[in-house]
Design a protein around this motif. Structure first.
Motif, PDB file in Angstrom:
ATOM      1  N   SER A  14       0.837  -1.206   0.000  1.00 22.08           N
ATOM      2  CA  SER A  14       0.000   0.000   0.000  1.00 22.08           C
ATOM      3  C   SER A  14       0.869   1.252   0.000  1.00 22.08           C
ATOM      4  N   LEU A  15       1.931   1.215   0.768  1.00 21.47           N
ATOM      5  CA  LEU A  15       2.850   2.363   0.804  1.00 21.47           C
ATOM      6  C   LEU A  15       3.401   2.624  -0.602  1.00 21.47           C
ATOM      7  N   ALA A  16       3.820   1.559  -1.269  1.00 15.54           N
ATOM      8  CA  ALA A  16       4.415   1.701  -2.603  1.00 15.54           C
ATOM      9  C   ALA A  16       3.389   2.107  -3.657  1.00 15.54           C
ATOM     10  N   LEU A  17       2.187   1.540  -3.566  1.00 13.50           N
ATOM     11  CA  LEU A  17       1.212   1.696  -4.662  1.00 13.50           C
ATOM     12  C   LEU A  17       0.179   2.790  -4.421  1.00 13.50           C
ATOM     13  N   ARG A  18       0.073   3.256  -3.147  1.00 15.05           N
ATOM     14  CA  ARG A  18      -0.908   4.312  -2.873  1.00 15.05           C
ATOM     15  C   ARG A  18      -0.251   5.633  -2.505  1.00 15.05           C
ATOM     16  N   HIS A  19       0.880   5.545  -1.794  1.00 12.44           N
ATOM     17  CA  HIS A  19       1.373   6.761  -1.131  1.00 12.44           C
ATOM     18  C   HIS A  19       2.761   7.227  -1.565  1.00 12.44           C
ATOM     19  N   VAL A  60      -0.878 -11.973  -1.369  1.00 12.38           N
ATOM     20  CA  VAL A  60      -1.479 -10.819  -0.684  1.00 12.38           C
ATOM     21  C   VAL A  60      -2.660 -10.277  -1.505  1.00 12.38           C
ATOM     22  N   VAL A  61      -2.492 -10.205  -2.799  1.00 12.59           N
ATOM     23  CA  VAL A  61      -3.569  -9.724  -3.668  1.00 12.59           C
ATOM     24  C   VAL A  61      -4.788 -10.647  -3.530  1.00 12.59           C
ATOM     25  N   ASP A  62      -4.542 -11.943  -3.528  1.00  9.22           N
ATOM     26  CA  ASP A  62      -5.639 -12.926  -3.498  1.00  9.22           C
ATOM     27  C   ASP A  62      -6.380 -12.952  -2.162  1.00  9.22           C
ATOM     28  N   VAL A  63      -5.657 -12.803  -1.058  1.00  8.56           N
ATOM     29  CA  VAL A  63      -6.323 -12.971   0.242  1.00  8.56           C
ATOM     30  C   VAL A  63      -6.886 -11.666   0.803  1.00  8.56           C
ATOM     31  N   SER A  64      -6.649 -10.542   0.136  1.00 15.69           N
ATOM     32  CA  SER A  64      -7.137  -9.263   0.663  1.00 15.69           C
ATOM     33  C   SER A  64      -8.661  -9.269   0.781  1.00 15.69           C
ATOM     34  N   ASP A  65      -9.147  -9.106   2.016  1.00 17.74           N
ATOM     35  CA  ASP A  65     -10.584  -9.114   2.252  1.00 17.74           C
ATOM     36  C   ASP A  65     -11.280  -7.999   1.471  1.00 17.74           C
ATOM     37  N   LYS A  66     -10.607  -6.892   1.305  1.00 16.05           N
ATOM     38  CA  LYS A  66     -11.239  -5.742   0.645  1.00 16.05           C
ATOM     39  C   LYS A  66     -10.820  -5.573  -0.811  1.00 16.05           C
ATOM     40  N   LYS A  67     -10.140  -6.546  -1.357  1.00 18.62           N
ATOM     41  CA  LYS A  67      -9.628  -6.440  -2.738  1.00 18.62           C
ATOM     42  C   LYS A  67      -8.862  -5.133  -2.916  1.00 18.62           C
ATOM     43  N   ARG A  68      -7.846  -4.976  -2.114  1.00 21.04           N
ATOM     44  CA  ARG A  68      -7.059  -3.731  -2.169  1.00 21.04           C
ATOM     45  C   ARG A  68      -6.262  -3.573  -3.444  1.00 21.04           C
ATOM     46  N   PHE A  69      -5.835  -4.707  -4.027  1.00 17.05           N
ATOM     47  CA  PHE A  69      -4.948  -4.651  -5.192  1.00 17.05           C
ATOM     48  C   PHE A  69      -5.534  -5.477  -6.322  1.00 17.05           C
ATOM     49  N   GLU A  70      -5.053  -5.179  -7.538  1.00 13.48           N
ATOM     50  CA  GLU A  70      -5.424  -6.044  -8.647  1.00 13.48           C
ATOM     51  C   GLU A  70      -4.226  -6.237  -9.552  1.00 13.48           C
ATOM     52  N   ILE A  71      -4.210  -7.405 -10.189  1.00 17.16           N
ATOM     53  CA  ILE A  71      -3.155  -7.736 -11.146  1.00 17.16           C
ATOM     54  C   ILE A  71      -3.808  -7.932 -12.495  1.00 17.16           C
ATOM     55  N   GLN A  72      -3.239  -7.265 -13.509  1.00 14.07           N
ATOM     56  CA  GLN A  72      -3.699  -7.494 -14.883  1.00 14.07           C
ATOM     57  C   GLN A  72      -2.480  -7.749 -15.730  1.00 14.07           C
ATOM     58  N   GLY A  73      -2.398  -8.945 -16.307  1.00  9.71           N
ATOM     59  CA  GLY A  73      -1.196  -9.301 -17.077  1.00  9.71           C
ATOM     60  C   GLY A  73       0.014  -9.253 -16.168  1.00  9.71           C
ATOM     61  N   ASN A  75       1.111  -6.501 -14.710  1.00  9.17           N
ATOM     62  CA  ASN A  75       1.076  -5.272 -13.914  1.00  9.17           C
ATOM     63  C   ASN A  75       0.200  -5.404 -12.678  1.00  9.17           C
ATOM     64  N   ILE A  76       0.493  -4.550 -11.704  1.00  8.03           N
ATOM     65  CA  ILE A  76      -0.259  -4.534 -10.452  1.00  8.03           C
ATOM     66  C   ILE A  76      -0.593  -3.084 -10.109  1.00  8.03           C
ATOM     67  N   ARG A  77      -1.731  -2.881  -9.412  1.00  9.06           N
ATOM     68  CA  ARG A  77      -2.024  -1.554  -8.871  1.00  9.06           C
ATOM     69  C   ARG A  77      -2.884  -1.692  -7.615  1.00  9.06           C
ATOM     70  N   ALA A  78      -2.923  -0.622  -6.822  1.00 13.35           N
ATOM     71  CA  ALA A  78      -3.905  -0.537  -5.748  1.00 13.35           C
ATOM     72  C   ALA A  78      -5.224  -0.145  -6.402  1.00 13.35           C
ATOM     73  N   ARG A  79      -6.324  -0.754  -5.979  1.00 10.68           N
ATOM     74  CA  ARG A  79      -7.624  -0.456  -6.609  1.00 10.68           C
ATOM     75  C   ARG A  79      -8.188   0.870  -6.123  1.00 10.68           C
ATOM     76  N   TYR A  80      -7.809   1.289  -4.908  1.00  8.71           N
ATOM     77  CA  TYR A  80      -8.351   2.519  -4.331  1.00  8.71           C
ATOM     78  C   TYR A  80      -7.385   2.987  -3.248  1.00  8.71           C
ATOM     79  N   GLY A  81      -7.703   4.106  -2.607  1.00  8.62           N
ATOM     80  CA  GLY A  81      -6.946   4.534  -1.430  1.00  8.62           C
ATOM     81  C   GLY A  81      -5.751   5.433  -1.716  1.00  8.62           C
ATOM     82  N   HIS A  82      -5.552   5.827  -2.979  1.00 12.07           N
ATOM     83  CA  HIS A  82      -4.358   6.611  -3.323  1.00 12.07           C
ATOM     84  C   HIS A  82      -4.340   7.968  -2.633  1.00 12.07           C
ATOM     85  N   SER A  83      -3.162   8.331  -2.133  1.00 12.68           N
ATOM     86  CA  SER A  83      -2.986   9.703  -1.655  1.00 12.68           C
ATOM     87  C   SER A  83      -2.183  10.460  -2.706  1.00 12.68           C
TER      88      SER A  83
END
Ligand code: HQG
Length: 191
Positions: A14-19, A60-73, A75-83
């Motif tokens: 989250s630190l890397a992908l949101r903040h 971590v992506v798979d077990v996240s209760d809130k689906k914090r991250f997603e992987i496409q091909g 690439n990876i990103r945080a789905r929400y929460g960006h500062s």
């Protein structure tokens, strides 16, 4: 990897992908995407994290209760929460009639005056269920104030709602919600 380590890795992601991708030598694209390989490498150079492999990040992506991250091909990103990291453009969607937001009671007076603002993030985050709003609010107040958002009216008035998936989702993101679309708790005094 045990559950506690997965949570710590999730926070690091989250630190890397949101903040703060800069602290990881990462450059995200405008929608927050970065190469999966790049984030794994950037984590392994950190003390104590040298053992991390792609499969751990995927876990971590798979077990996240809130689906914090997603992987496409690749690439990876945080789905929400960006500062500061990125300001994803979310596909506009029609929201459900009602959405919810849990907030510490101390914020109520200001929210009554100016509505919900994104504060340090890029967007205001709204939940589809009362229960999730309670969970979000409890991060900072054991008895949070729960706000009911008249999303249908806000949408009709031109406020744009988006979701990470671009269709019905658990989290809705919006620039701001003016107070006229918020039903405030009547029996909860702000403190
Ligand atoms: C409040 C976590 C005063 C707002 C969560 C909130 C969520 C105002 C705080 C996601 C205000 C901002 C986002 C105003 C809004 N005056 N206070 N005008 N407008 N606020 O953390 O919604 O677990 O940025 O009510 O679970 O709490 O990390 O937003 O209390 O899903 O995946 O300002 O982050 O997800 O706090 O949380 P936040 P949030 P993760």
């Amino acid at each position: 990897m045990n559950a506690q380590t997965a949570i710590r890795l999730s926070k690091l992601m989250s630190l890397a992908l949101r903040h703060n991708p800069g602290a990881f030598n990462l450059t995200l694209d405008e929608n927050g995407w970065v190469a999966l390989e790049a984030i794994v490498t950037s984590i392994t150079v950190r003390p104590k994290w040298h053992w991390v492999q792609t499969e751990h990040v995927r876990h971590v992506v798979d077990v996240s209760d809130k689906k914090r991250f997603e992987i496409q091909g690749d690439n990876i990103r945080a789905r929400y929460g960006h500062s500061r990291a990125a300001r994803p453009t979310y596909q506009p969607v029609e929201p459900p009639a009602t959405l919810y937001h849990g907030t510490p009671r101390r914020n109520l007076d200001r929210i009554r005056r100016e509505g919900l603002q994104a504060m340090k993030r890029q967007y205001v985050h709204l939940s589809t269920t009362w229960e999730m709003a309670v969970t979000v609010g409890r991060r900072r107040d054991y008895q949070p104030a729960l706000l009911r958002i008249r999303a249908d009216e806000a949408h009709a008035a031109g406020i744009v709602f988006g979701t990470p998936s671009g269709r019905e989702d658990d989290i809705y993101l919006v620039e701001a919600i003016p107070p006229e679309f918020i039903a405030f708790p009547v029996d909860q005094a702000s403190s």
